[in-house]
Design an enzyme around this catalytic site. Structure first.
Site, PDB file in Angstrom:
ATOM      1  N   SER A  38       0.925  -1.210  -0.164  1.00  0.00           N
ATOM      2  CA  SER A  38       0.165   0.038  -0.151  1.00  0.00           C
ATOM      3  C   SER A  38       0.853   1.258  -0.228  1.00  0.00           C
ATOM      4  O   SER A  38       0.258   2.294   0.181  1.00  0.00           O
ATOM      5  CB  SER A  38      -1.133  -0.052   1.083  1.00  0.00           C
TER       6      SER A  38
ATOM      7  N   ASN B 236      -1.994  -2.176  13.188  1.00  0.00           N
ATOM      8  CA  ASN B 236      -3.235  -2.017  12.963  1.00  0.00           C
ATOM      9  C   ASN B 236      -3.706  -0.864  13.823  1.00  0.00           C
ATOM     10  O   ASN B 236      -4.611  -0.169  13.402  1.00  0.00           O
ATOM     11  CB  ASN B 236      -4.339  -3.188  13.613  1.00  0.00           C
TER      12      ASN B 236
ATOM     13  N   HIS C 120     -38.585  23.410 -12.154  1.00  0.00           N
ATOM     14  CA  HIS C 120     -38.812  22.522 -13.362  1.00  0.00           C
ATOM     15  C   HIS C 120     -37.865  23.128 -14.680  1.00  0.00           C
ATOM     16  O   HIS C 120     -38.314  22.908 -15.832  1.00  0.00           O
ATOM     17  CB  HIS C 120     -40.092  22.001 -13.904  1.00  0.00           C
TER      18      HIS C 120
ATOM     19  N   SER D 244     -12.307  25.459 -28.377  1.00  0.00           N
ATOM     20  CA  SER D 244     -12.390  24.108 -29.043  1.00  0.00           C
ATOM     21  C   SER D 244     -11.321  23.721 -30.085  1.00  0.00           C
ATOM     22  O   SER D 244     -10.801  24.890 -30.592  1.00  0.00           O
ATOM     23  CB  SER D 244     -13.707  23.959 -29.801  1.00  0.00           C
TER      24      SER D 244
ATOM     25  N   LYS E 134     -15.731  28.844 -30.157  1.00  0.00           N
ATOM     26  CA  LYS E 134     -16.001  28.323 -28.920  1.00  0.00           C
ATOM     27  C   LYS E 134     -15.353  28.813 -27.522  1.00  0.00           C
ATOM     28  O   LYS E 134     -14.316  29.124 -27.714  1.00  0.00           O
ATOM     29  CB  LYS E 134     -15.845  26.860 -28.819  1.00  0.00           C
TER      30      LYS E 134
ATOM     31  N   ASN F  49     -15.624  27.404 -24.083  1.00  0.00           N
ATOM     32  CA  ASN F  49     -16.465  26.466 -23.137  1.00  0.00           C
ATOM     33  C   ASN F  49     -16.346  26.362 -21.565  1.00  0.00           C
ATOM     34  O   ASN F  49     -15.206  26.690 -21.241  1.00  0.00           O
ATOM     35  CB  ASN F  49     -15.938  25.071 -23.737  1.00  0.00           C
TER      36      ASN F  49
ATOM     37  N   GLU G  41     -18.049  22.143 -16.061  1.00  0.00           N
ATOM     38  CA  GLU G  41     -18.150  20.726 -16.458  1.00  0.00           C
ATOM     39  C   GLU G  41     -17.394  19.484 -15.678  1.00  0.00           C
ATOM     40  O   GLU G  41     -17.822  18.834 -15.200  1.00  0.00           O
ATOM     41  CB  GLU G  41     -18.200  20.558 -18.014  1.00  0.00           C
TER      42      GLU G  41
ATOM     43  N   TYR H 157      -9.530  -6.242  12.504  1.00  0.00           N
ATOM     44  CA  TYR H 157      -8.992  -5.720  11.477  1.00  0.00           C
ATOM     45  C   TYR H 157      -8.926  -6.752  10.204  1.00  0.00           C
ATOM     46  O   TYR H 157      -8.815  -7.965  10.655  1.00  0.00           O
ATOM     47  CB  TYR H 157      -7.473  -5.312  11.618  1.00  0.00           C
TER      48      TYR H 157
ATOM     49  N   GLN I 166      -7.194  -1.853   4.091  1.00  0.00           N
ATOM     50  CA  GLN I 166      -6.350  -1.092   3.602  1.00  0.00           C
ATOM     51  C   GLN I 166      -6.661  -0.070   2.277  1.00  0.00           C
ATOM     52  O   GLN I 166      -5.987   0.724   1.888  1.00  0.00           O
ATOM     53  CB  GLN I 166      -5.145  -2.219   2.826  1.00  0.00           C
TER      54      GLN I 166
ATOM     55  N   LYS J  88      -7.759   4.083   2.401  1.00  0.00           N
ATOM     56  CA  LYS J  88      -7.375   5.422   2.181  1.00  0.00           C
ATOM     57  C   LYS J  88      -7.434   5.924   0.958  1.00  0.00           C
ATOM     58  O   LYS J  88      -7.394   7.183   0.604  1.00  0.00           O
ATOM     59  CB  LYS J  88      -5.847   5.225   2.712  1.00  0.00           C
TER      60      LYS J  88
HETATM   61  N1  ARG Z   1      -1.006  -1.135   5.126  1.00  0.00           N
HETATM   62  C1  ARG Z   1      -1.916  -1.717   6.195  1.00  0.00           C
HETATM   63  C2  ARG Z   1      -3.087  -0.874   5.845  1.00  0.00           C
HETATM   64  O1  ARG Z   1      -3.342   0.089   5.342  1.00  0.00           O
HETATM   65  C3  ARG Z   1      -1.458  -1.541   7.343  1.00  0.00           C
HETATM   66  C4  ARG Z   1      -1.929  -2.435   8.427  1.00  0.00           C
HETATM   67  C5  ARG Z   1      -1.646  -3.754   8.228  1.00  0.00           C
HETATM   68  N2  ARG Z   1      -2.031  -4.862   9.184  1.00  0.00           N
HETATM   69  C6  ARG Z   1      -2.025  -6.114   8.941  1.00  0.00           C
HETATM   70  N3  ARG Z   1      -2.283  -6.828  10.031  1.00  0.00           N
HETATM   71  N4  ARG Z   1      -1.539  -6.561   7.953  1.00  0.00           N
HETATM   72  O2  ARG Z   1      -4.171  -1.437   6.580  1.00  0.00           O
END
Ligand code: ARG
Length: 462
Positions: free
Chosen positions: A24, A111, A157, A278, A284, A286, A291, A318, A323, A326
């Site tokens: 991640s 976690n 309307h 355009s 144009k 725009n 938009e 968890y 993950q 985010k």
């Molecule tokens: N990269 C993980 C997340 O965003 C961190 C937590 C990982 N925890 C685990 N038990 N694998 O959630």
């Protein structure tokens, strides 16, 4: 692939593609400084509690501070092959400090660490959104004040309904944004709990001082229940909802702008620098920014759907599914931030064609309700008054007349004997607007009062 934190348990590592799949870091690298901040508070507490030697705590703190500086200056590059930002920073500590680095994670799990980082990040990001929102409101309120008495048609309307003022229309937009401000503020208030010390899900046997860590990091206190702490993503969901609602507002405002900028309406001239041309049609200009903001509202609705679907059916506590939280929220926050800035620039520089707006109030019988209410004031029950006014409108249409005022008094009297000469003064768009001076109405004085009230409200909170 970089060394993983769990190498002691599993002798085999996933292949490169599989590692990349479950990594991640591309998303959570923006949490780097928050992660370091959390680790510093954690290690300081470990030292104070005698869980690690004071010298170890001091060495960790100094190195973490150095790493933060190096990340900020760009001397230290984030290893994109690491599993996540937490692994990366612990790896750097260990590489530099050996066993001292290995002491940092006592009493902690990724976690609780990741929720802490996420919360710390949001406690920085949400106030920035609030500032952008307040500034956008300020710009719109200024424009509303400028046009508190500029007459324009109000629509239902998408048909001309009753005359209002441009200031009134803009205050209507502001009312939505002011509620958005409240939603982000509420979400911020609920971020005020520190999850650190929750561990993987069940706290720790080590004598952690959760209160002190929470205080150190500026939180009101620690979270109540450790299992909830690592499982809960309500804060992300709430913010995603606040973003989606705000973007729904901006999208509707932009739809108004697009309509107003059309050849058919010509109510507004967007500044050249807030328009695009355009590639083929030379004439144009725009309204692309409007938009695109309208289009980007779709992704914030999508992100809210992602998050709520992600959480639905997820067993406590968890799960790695989390993950995915985010990327969705970061995208919504980034979108809101840029759209507020773009919208503001566009709205601030737009030129309103107020003559054309006012002219559009004549010819569509926007004064018909006023004629009916005139009869109510003379004692006629509303349904009868409505019918008489409707008949007058039909008479006008049949006679090719564009306004009720074009009819003579004897002609009007064929529909109601209650019509008198004083009716004519009540029929102009301006008279119609000025007479609607109830609290919440479009009369210019009332619009100014609404603006002042909203300014006061915003001053009190921002
Ligand atoms: N990269 C993980 C997340 O965003 C961190 C937590 C990982 N925890 C685990 N038990 N694998 O959630």
């Amino acid at each position: 692939m970089a060394n993983v934190l769990w190498a002691g348990r599993l002798k085999e590592k996933p292949e490169a593609e599989a590692s990349a799949f479950q990594s991640s870091i591309a998303v959570d690298k923006r949490l780097a400084l928050d992660d370091i901040r959390g680790s510093r508070a954690h290690t300081a507490m470990l030292g104070r509690q005698g869980i690690i030697p004071r010298e170890t705590a001091a060495a960790l703190d100094a190195e973490l501070e150095r790493i933060a500086g190096e990340l900020e200056s760009g001397v230290l590059k984030i290893d994109e092959t690491a599993e996540d930002i937490h692994s990366f920073i612990e790896a750097v500590l260990t590489e530099r400090l050996g066993d001292t680095g290995r002491a940092v994670h006592a009493g902690r799990s990724r976690n609780d660490q990741v929720v802490l980082d996420f919360r710390l990040y949001l406690r920085r990001a949400v106030p920035e959104i609030l500032t952008e929102l307040a500034e956008t409101l300020r710009v719109l309120l200024d424009r509303a004040e400028e046009h508190a008495a500029s007459i324009m048609p109000g629509y239902t309307h998408l048909l001309r309904a009753q005359p209002v003022t441009l200031g009134y229309h803009l205050v209507a937009w502001c009312a939505g944004l002011e509620r958005d401000y409240g939603r982000f503020s509420d979400a911020l208030a609920r971020l005020d709990e520190c999850p650190l010390g929750a561990g993987a899900l069940a706290g720790s046997t080590l004598p952690l001082d959760r209160e002190a860590v929470a205080r150190d990091l500026g939180f009101g206190g620690p979270t109540l229940n450790s299992m909830d702490s690592v499982a809960d993503r309500d804060f992300a969901l709430e913010l995603a909802a606040a973003c989606a609602i705000l973007m729904t507002h901006l999208s509707r405002f932009c739809e108004d702008l697009v309509i107003w900028a059309s050849e058919e309406f010509k109510f507004i001239d967007l500044a050249e620098k807030w328009s695009t041309g355009s590639s083929i049609m030379p004439q144009k200009k725009n309204p692309d920014f409007a938009e695109l903001i309208r289009g980007k509202a779709a992704r914030t609705a999508g992100n809210l759907t992602t998050l709520i679907t992600l959480l639905k059916g997820l067993p406590y506590a968890y799960d790695k599914d989390l993950q995915e939280d985010k990327e969705a929220l970061f995208d919504s926050l980034d979108t809101v931030r840029s759209c507020l800035r773009m919208f503001r620039g566009m709205a601030d520089s737009a030129v309103f064609n107020i003559e054309r707006m006012e002219a559009a109030c004549t010819g569509g019988f926007l004064e018909a309700t006023d004629a009916a209410e005139y009869l109510v004031r003379k004692g006629l029950p509303f349904r009868k008054a409505h019918e008489a006014a409707a008949q007058v409108v039909r008479d006008c249409a049949a006679a090719g007349q564009r306004t009720i005022a074009e009819r003579s008094l004897p002609e009007l009297k064929t529909r109601s004997g209650l019509f008198e000469a004083d009716l004519y003064a009540a029929l102009s768009p301006r008279a119609g607007v000025e007479a609607r001076n109830l609290p919440g109405g479009p009369a210019p004085e009332e619009v100014r009062r609404q603006i002042a009230e909203m300014r006061k409200k915003m001053e009190a909170v921002s």
